[in-house]
Design a protein around this motif. Structure first.
Motif, PDB file in Angstrom:
ATOM      1  N   ASP A  22      27.331  -2.111  33.201  1.00  0.00           N
ATOM      2  CA  ASP A  22      28.291  -2.996  33.872  1.00  0.00           C
ATOM      3  C   ASP A  22      29.512  -3.135  32.966  1.00  0.00           C
ATOM      4  OD1 ASP A  22      29.705  -5.153  34.846  1.00  0.00           O
ATOM      5  OD2 ASP A  22      27.927  -6.312  35.376  1.00  0.00           O
TER       6      ASP A  22
ATOM      7  N   SER B  45      35.364  -3.037  38.985  1.00  0.00           N
ATOM      8  CA  SER B  45      35.705  -4.055  39.976  1.00  0.00           C
ATOM      9  C   SER B  45      37.201  -4.357  39.928  1.00  0.00           C
ATOM     10  CB  SER B  45      34.920  -5.332  39.648  1.00  0.00           C
ATOM     11  OG  SER B  45      35.233  -6.367  40.535  1.00  0.00           O
TER      12      SER B  45
ATOM     13  N   ARG C   9      36.901  -8.868  47.075  1.00  0.00           N
ATOM     14  CA  ARG C   9      35.518  -8.380  47.110  1.00  0.00           C
ATOM     15  C   ARG C   9      35.478  -6.849  47.180  1.00  0.00           C
ATOM     16  NH1 ARG C   9      33.951 -10.319  44.350  1.00  0.00           N
ATOM     17  NH2 ARG C   9      31.728 -10.122  44.765  1.00  0.00           N
TER      18      ARG C   9
HETATM   19  C1  PLP Z   1      29.258  -9.153  34.038  1.00  0.00           C
HETATM   20  C2  PLP Z   1      29.590  -9.273  35.485  1.00  0.00           C
HETATM   21  N1  PLP Z   1      29.237  -8.299  36.320  1.00  0.00           N
HETATM   22  C3  PLP Z   1      29.500  -8.353  37.627  1.00  0.00           C
HETATM   23  C4  PLP Z   1      30.143  -9.451  38.168  1.00  0.00           C
HETATM   24  C5  PLP Z   1      30.397  -9.485  39.640  1.00  0.00           C
HETATM   25  O1  PLP Z   1      31.767  -9.370  39.909  1.00  0.00           O
HETATM   26  P1  PLP Z   1      32.369  -8.890  41.293  1.00  0.00           P
HETATM   27  O2  PLP Z   1      31.271  -8.877  42.311  1.00  0.00           O
HETATM   28  O3  PLP Z   1      33.419  -9.871  41.631  1.00  0.00           O
HETATM   29  O4  PLP Z   1      32.907  -7.496  41.057  1.00  0.00           O
HETATM   30  C6  PLP Z   1      30.531 -10.506  37.333  1.00  0.00           C
HETATM   31  C7  PLP Z   1      31.200 -11.697  37.888  1.00  0.00           C
HETATM   32  O5  PLP Z   1      31.486 -12.667  37.248  1.00  0.00           O
HETATM   33  C8  PLP Z   1      30.258 -10.421  35.956  1.00  0.00           C
HETATM   34  O6  PLP Z   1      30.613 -11.381  35.095  1.00  0.00           O
END
Ligand code: PLP
Length: 376
Positions: free
Chosen positions: A160, A191, A202
């Motif tokens: 991630d 993202s 989103r």
């Molecule tokens: C580490 C991490 N991964 C994923 C997400 C999900 O983000 P999004 O669905 O807005 O792309 C977040 C959201 O705060 C996050 O902090």
């Protein structure tokens, strides 16, 4: 919301005609924009556009995590990894992090061995760097070692990297899994919610081997069909304007760290000391607010910083078992909301996560109210 997305949405609002679905695999323009942004050459099947990276996580977990297996995730770590493992009737297993929340391949391996010993095959290993909540990073060697570990044990590796564009200072962009270990190493998440400043659109994505994404696409299509068409177009506008949007976002984040250094230097110093970062001394600021990089070796605190969370140890002498109670006192007596560290896993006890987001005036006011709790 950055101007390219706003302009795109305004244009759509003025345009007559139908508002079509998807397409399910997202617009070819958005897929191409994600691929263009990713840093290594990609085929269309190696990109899956999703309704935020959260939906990418949901789809990947439901496609690859078996009931009864173990899912390894950082402790402390983003809460979704644990809850998604539980939704899939798997066992969430937290691995410890190195100093400053850095990825330590030995600690991941230790957790994997422990899970196997407890009788759980490991179906997935999740990394998060730069990390929420600690801001911790991963170096290329650790990423390669974890990728080899996952390959050896048949575990899907999910990295991630949604905060990776939000780096500050002379350290440059932190390492990424695909650059370090190649596309086959696993799936990388991105993202528009963080550095592109548009969480409400989103739109997120997963990039990785086609055979890992194919079953996840089925889950995602069953779940949402595709992100809303106007969001796809606005996300395309953001990604194709990355050269304009990202430096602005990085300057804004650098400014937040500089505000912290100016308004509450003792909080920054305590967080850096707990993370094992060198003290830059009184003359060195974060160095990047003005857009200037600190000189090499200046020891700036900004050198390896990313994201907008301060991972702050509780005041000396405060019992880590009382982390939530302390956060609630700060909320009730000073009207400042922080997140107790143990909400991110048991190893987060003894810390608070302080967000540097929101309007700068509110950040300053919050820091001014927070700082006295650490005095004395
Ligand atoms: C580490 C991490 N991964 C994923 C997400 C999900 O983000 P999004 O669905 O807005 O792309 C977040 C959201 O705060 C996050 O902090």
């Amino acid at each position: 919301m950055p101007a390219p997305a706003r302009r795109c949405l305004e244009h759509q609002g003025r345009t007559d005609g139908p508002l079509p679905y998807g397409p399910n695999s997202s617009s070819p323009e958005l897929v191409a924009a994600v691929a263009g942004q990713h840093g290594i050459p990609l085929a269309t099947e190696e990109v899956m556009v999703t309704s935020g990276s959260q939906a990418a996580l949901f789809a990947l977990f439901h496609a690859h995590v078996e009931a009864g297996s173990a899912v390894l995730g950082p402790d402390p770590g983003f809460v979704a990894y644990r809850s998604l493992a539980q939704l899939c009737q798997a066992q969430p297993v937290g691995y410890a992090l190195g100093p400053g929340g850095a990825l330590d391949a030995d600690l991941v391996e230790a957790a994997l061995v422990e899970a196997l010993r407890a009788g759980h095959p490991v179906s997935m290993v999740v990394l998060n760097h730069p990390a929420n909540p600690t801001g911790g990073l991963a170096d290329a060697d650790s990423l390669r070692r974890v990728a080899e570990l996952c390959a050896r044990h048949g575990a899907v590796l999910v990295s991630d990297e949604v905060y990776r564009e939000l780096w500050v200072g002379a350290g440059g962009q932190p390492a990424g899994l695909h650059e370090a270990a190649g596309l086959d190493a696993g799936v990388v998440l991105g993202s528009v919610s963080k550095a592109f400043g548009a969480p409400g659109l989103r739109v997120g994505w997963a990039v990785g081997p086609a055979e890992l994404l194919a079953p996840a696409r089925v889950v995602h299509n069953a779940m949402t069909t595709a992100p809303a068409r106007p969001s796809q177009d606005a996300a395309t506008a953001l990604l194709t304007s990355a050269a304009e949007v990202l430096p602005t976002a990085r300057r804004e984040v650098a400014r937040r760290w500089e505000v912290l250094a100016e308004v509450a230097p003792e909080l920054l110093a305590r967080a850096d000391a707990a993370a094992g970062r060198p003290d830059p001394g009184p003359a060195a600021g974060t160095g990047s607010c003005s857009g200037q990089q600190p000189a090499a070796g200046a020891g700036s605190r900004s050198m390896s910083r990313a994201g907008f969370y301060l991972w702050l140890p509780l005041p000396a002498g405060t019992d880590p078992a009382g982390t939530t109670a302390f956060a609630l006192r700060v909320r009730d007596e000073s009207l400042v909301t922080t997140v107790p560290g143990d909400a991110f896993g048991p190893r987060g006890a003894g810390f608070l996560r302080v967000s540097l987001g929101g309007p700068v005036e509110e950040l300053v006011e919050g820091l001014v109210r927070l700082a006295p709790w650490w005095e004395g």
